[in-house]
Design a protein around this motif. Structure first.
Motif, mmCIF file in Angstrom:
data_model
loop_
_atom_site.group_PDB
_atom_site.id
_atom_site.type_symbol
_atom_site.label_atom_id
_atom_site.label_comp_id
_atom_site.label_asym_id
_atom_site.label_seq_id
_atom_site.Cartn_x
_atom_site.Cartn_y
_atom_site.Cartn_z
ATOM 1 N N GLU A 88 0.825 -1.211 0.000
ATOM 2 C CA GLU A 88 0.000 0.000 0.000
ATOM 3 C C GLU A 88 0.858 1.259 0.000
ATOM 4 O O GLU A 88 0.531 2.253 -0.677
ATOM 5 C CB GLU A 88 -0.918 -0.022 1.227
ATOM 6 N N ALA A 89 1.961 1.252 0.751
ATOM 7 C CA ALA A 89 2.847 2.424 0.750
ATOM 8 C C ALA A 89 3.502 2.621 -0.605
ATOM 9 O O ALA A 89 3.688 3.766 -1.068
ATOM 10 C CB ALA A 89 3.911 2.265 1.827
ATOM 11 N N LEU A 90 3.843 1.547 -1.307
ATOM 12 C CA LEU A 90 4.441 1.678 -2.640
ATOM 13 C C LEU A 90 3.429 2.237 -3.640
ATOM 14 O O LEU A 90 3.783 3.025 -4.529
ATOM 15 C CB LEU A 90 4.961 0.319 -3.121
ATOM 16 N N LYS A 91 2.158 1.850 -3.513
ATOM 17 C CA LYS A 91 1.144 2.375 -4.408
ATOM 18 C C LYS A 91 0.890 3.853 -4.148
ATOM 19 O O LYS A 91 0.596 4.619 -5.085
ATOM 20 C CB LYS A 91 -0.157 1.591 -4.231
ATOM 21 N N PRO A 101 18.039 -7.214 0.819
ATOM 22 C CA PRO A 101 17.972 -7.695 -0.564
ATOM 23 C C PRO A 101 16.833 -8.675 -0.820
ATOM 24 O O PRO A 101 16.201 -8.628 -1.881
ATOM 25 C CB PRO A 101 19.341 -8.351 -0.770
ATOM 26 N N GLY A 102 16.557 -9.562 0.122
ATOM 27 C CA GLY A 102 15.530 -10.579 -0.129
ATOM 28 C C GLY A 102 14.153 -9.985 -0.333
ATOM 29 O O GLY A 102 13.457 -10.329 -1.300
ATOM 30 N N ARG A 103 13.703 -9.108 0.531
ATOM 31 C CA ARG A 103 12.369 -8.531 0.399
ATOM 32 C C ARG A 103 12.285 -7.602 -0.804
ATOM 33 O O ARG A 103 11.223 -7.515 -1.450
ATOM 34 C CB ARG A 103 11.998 -7.799 1.696
ATOM 35 N N LEU A 104 13.362 -6.899 -1.122
ATOM 36 C CA LEU A 104 13.342 -6.049 -2.315
ATOM 37 C C LEU A 104 13.098 -6.866 -3.584
ATOM 38 O O LEU A 104 12.261 -6.503 -4.428
ATOM 39 C CB LEU A 104 14.660 -5.278 -2.426
ATOM 40 N N LEU A 105 13.796 -7.987 -3.706
ATOM 41 C CA LEU A 105 13.618 -8.829 -4.898
ATOM 42 C C LEU A 105 12.238 -9.483 -4.908
ATOM 43 O O LEU A 105 11.667 -9.697 -5.989
ATOM 44 C CB LEU A 105 14.715 -9.878 -4.957
ATOM 45 N N ASP A 106 11.675 -9.793 -3.750
ATOM 46 C CA ASP A 106 10.325 -10.359 -3.711
ATOM 47 C C ASP A 106 9.295 -9.359 -4.219
ATOM 48 O O ASP A 106 8.391 -9.714 -4.993
ATOM 49 C CB ASP A 106 9.977 -10.782 -2.278
ATOM 50 N N LEU A 107 9.402 -8.109 -3.801
ATOM 51 C CA LEU A 107 8.463 -7.100 -4.274
ATOM 52 C C LEU A 107 8.627 -6.820 -5.760
ATOM 53 O O LEU A 107 7.639 -6.541 -6.462
ATOM 54 C CB LEU A 107 8.645 -5.811 -3.458
ATOM 55 N N VAL A 108 9.865 -6.890 -6.237
ATOM 56 C CA VAL A 108 10.081 -6.712 -7.682
ATOM 57 C C VAL A 108 9.480 -7.868 -8.459
ATOM 58 O O VAL A 108 8.878 -7.690 -9.523
ATOM 59 C CB VAL A 108 11.588 -6.560 -7.970
ATOM 60 N N LYS A 109 9.629 -9.077 -7.945
ATOM 61 C CA LYS A 109 9.083 -10.248 -8.629
ATOM 62 C C LYS A 109 7.562 -10.202 -8.667
ATOM 63 O O LYS A 109 6.944 -10.639 -9.651
ATOM 64 C CB LYS A 109 9.561 -11.509 -7.907
ATOM 65 N N GLN A 110 6.915 -9.668 -7.629
ATOM 66 C CA GLN A 110 5.465 -9.530 -7.593
ATOM 67 C C GLN A 110 4.971 -8.298 -8.359
ATOM 68 O O GLN A 110 3.764 -8.037 -8.352
ATOM 69 C CB GLN A 110 4.990 -9.468 -6.135
ATOM 70 N N LYS A 111 5.897 -7.548 -8.937
ATOM 71 C CA LYS A 111 5.583 -6.374 -9.750
ATOM 72 C C LYS A 111 4.920 -5.258 -8.946
ATOM 73 O O LYS A 111 4.113 -4.482 -9.473
ATOM 74 C CB LYS A 111 4.702 -6.744 -10.945
#
Length: 646
Positions: A88-91, A101-111
């Motif tokens: 919600e904060a990203l939107k 690094p792990g959570r950043l790549l997860d959010l990128v993978k989920q677009k």
């Protein structure tokens, strides 16, 4: 020195001692380049990558403080928290993202996260991320960011891998070193370092006395493993110290609870692994204890760097075991220290009290008067919506808390009630008046002192049933008829006068009706009586057994009658002659006293053997056994069945 270069947009590698303010060095330059936030700009422009969750929280707080006037939107993302608030904060739109690094790549993978507009990238504690195996994730992040960007690497130690990474991904970087010309790690001069050689079983005693030193503030204890953290924290907790633990096996809520309690002063001892050795900035940390010897010189520098920050002073104590001397000598040589041979120290050594300013007579348990901290339980656990399963802080501590809760529970006052058939005793006897009966004692062959008295509750119906006269059974009726018949025949034979045609009977013939006709029941009658006894109720059965013992011949009498049935005629004549000699003319024949067998006293006093007189002769036939008789009866019955079927 690094701030002017960073403001100009140059790539740089910053190296300085711990506690010198490296976060503001890259934070101010990043916020200045991004500028004020805009409504139509929702994608992040700045990215800070850190190795641990605690460091991510600390860096984001510093950036929020630095962007007070600008109002930049800073978002912290790391594992262990729920995805929904971060999505919600990203939107809604962010300017700077600080995360692992792990959570950043997860959010990128989920677009949900787009790094296509990032123009400033910062790697904080870069050497630690390489040690933890983050290099593949860092390379993926570099590929997701535009090539036209500013990259800055900051750390207190710069190994050769960082230099190789900088040549590949940085554009003409500038290496900035603060008061370190050799490029090697350097300890903080404000920290007083003490190194002792201690035994593993005596470390906890030394730490307990160290924590009671005069002027001690907050203290951090570093262990090598998670299990060692739990062990040390539990030991100190049982000794009365306010302690908390931080390591990777704890949930994120528990880790943040421990750090908040440590910052707020509710606990003054924090036991942690190397996860808290990087970047954690807490005021008033006066002592750092290396419970386990560090693995290398960089770990040692970062551990003792938690104290003596921002111009303050502190004390670091390192324990070295006998098998760790080789490792410590390498650390001592790399850092140029003066402890090649640590002094052997125990909890009773005099120099322990003098060097750490510990009062004389201090024991390993904190006095109750000094236990003024609120403890970890006073700090509230924040509900972070953790994605992993909740993990316990310590098995022994949970068991101790459970025992304390058991003590606080009130004692049970519930009384058990007797029931009969699912109803209480009062309800079952509601229709009939209550009868008070004395305690019932079972009649057995045992002595009264070995019997247990069992109180019974008997209703009026049961009392009335037991008081009724006992019906005549088949067995008693047959026996009474037999006794009456034999008595009548004896009277007729004695009173009748002898006739002329018939000789007077002899006395042995008058006594011919034997005892077996009077009191010997058959086997079928005995079996029927046993079945009747099984089917009778408990109280009736007790009364019936008492009456049967009076009116029925005993087992010895039945056994004697069975033996008399199979005795040869010669034996009967001998017995009758002996009875004739001992019996008076007017007395009944069965009243004659029986001959007692000779008693033989054996050698053992625990056994008694009786020898019966031998009354048999050579002409007597061998009496068949009961088993032989049963076999003959079966054979006879089978033959009869065959004849019938034929």
């Amino acid at each position: 020195m690094a701030l002017p270069l960073a403001l100009n947009g140059q790539d740089l590698i910053g190296q300085a001692r711990t506690g010198t303010g490296k976060t503001y060095a890259f934070g101010i330059a990043m916020l200045q380049s991004i500028g004020k936030p805009r409504k139509n700009r929702k994608k992040p422009r700045g990215l800070v990558v850190v190795p641990t969750r605690e460091l991510a929280t600390q860096v984001s707080e510093d950036l929020v403080t630095a962007a007070g006037k600008l109002g930049s939107r800073v978002l912290t993302v790391y594992g262990g928290r729920a995805y929904e608030p971060q999505i919600e904060a990203l939107k809604a739109g962010v300017d700077v993202i600080v995360g692992t690094p792990g959570r950043l790549l997860d959010l990128v993978k989920q677009k949900h996260l787009d790094l296509g507009q990032v123009n400033t990238l910062v790697l904080d504690e870069a050497d630690r991320m390489l040690d933890l195996g983050f290099l593949p994730d860092i390379e993926r992040i570099f590929k997701l960011i535009p090539a036209e960007r500013q990259t800055m690497l900051f750390s207190a130690t710069m190994p050769g891998e960082i230099v190789t990474l900088s040549r590949k991904y940085l554009s003409r970087p500038t290496h900035v070193r603060a008061e370190n010309e050799s490029g090697e790690a350097e300890t903080t001069p404000q920290v007083r370092q003490i190194v002792w050689r201690a035994h593993r079983m005596d470390k906890i005693e030394i730490v307990s006395r160290l924590l009671q030193a005069e002027g001690r503030g907050l203290t951090m204890i570093f262990c090598e493993t998670k299990r060692a953290c739990d062990m040390v924290s539990e030991q100190l907790d049982t000794r009365g110290f306010a302690v908390a633990a931080v390591h990777g096996d704890l949930g994120q809520g528990q880790r943040e609870q421990a750090l908040r309690a440590f910052r707020n002063g509710k606990v003054d001892v924090l036991v942690a692994t190397d996860v808290a050795a990087r970047g954690i900035d807490i005021d008033d940390v006066t002592h750092v204890v290396n419970y386990d010897c560090p693995t290398d010189d960089k770990t040692y520098v970062h551990r003792i760097g938690r104290t003596g920050r921002a111009g303050r002073t502190g004390i670091s104590v390192t324990f070295v075991e006998w098998e760790e001397l080789t490792r410590w000598k390498m650390i001592n040589q790399m850092l140029g220290l003066d402890f090649p041979e640590p002094e052997e120290t125990y909890s009773t050594s005099p120099h322990l009290y003098t060097e750490l300013n510990i009062p004389e007579g201090t024991k390993g348990v904190l006095p109750h008067a000094s236990r003024s901290r609120a403890g970890l339980s006073a700090e509230r656990i924040e509900d972070l919506g953790e994605t992993g399963r909740p993990r316990a802080r310590g098995r022994r501590r949970d068991e101790r808390e459970e025992r304390e809760r058991e003590r606080e529970r009130p004692a049970r006052t519930r009384q058990r009630r007797r029931t009969r058939g699912g109803r209480s005793a009062e309800e079952s006897t509601a229709g009939s008046p209550a009868v008070e009966t004395p305690e019932v004692e079972l009649v057995t062959g045992r002595s009264s002192q070995h019997q247990e008295e069992t109180p019974a509750i008997i209703t009026a119906e049961e009392v009335a049933t037991a008081a009724e006269p006992r019906r005549r059974t088949r067995r008693s009726a047959v026996q009474e008829e037999q006794v009456a018949d034999v008595t009548a025949r004896q009277e007729r034979s004695v009173t009748a006068p002898p006739s002329d045609h018939t000789a007077a009977p002899r006395r042995d013939q008058i006594a011919a009706p034997p005892r077996d006709e009077i009191a010997t029941p058959s086997r079928d009658e005995i079996a029927a009586s046993q079945r009747d006894e099984v089917a009778t109720p408990s109280h009736d059965r007790i009364a019936a057994s008492q009456r049967d013992e009076v009116a029925t011949p005993s087992r010895d009498r039945i056994a004697a009658s069975q033996r008399d049935e199979v005795v040869a005629p010669a034996r009967q004549e001998t017995e009758s002659s002996s009875r004739d000699e001992a019996t008076a003319p007017g007395e009944p024949e069965f009243a004659a006293p029986r001959r007692e067998p000779e008693r033989i006293i054996p050698a053992s006093p625990f056994t008694v053997i009786f020898q019966s007189p031998d009354l048999a002769t050579d002409d007597d036939d061998i009496a068949p056994s009961a088993a032989t008789e049963r076999k003959q009866q079966r054979r006879g019955g089978n033959r009869g069945n065959r004849r019938r079927t034929g």
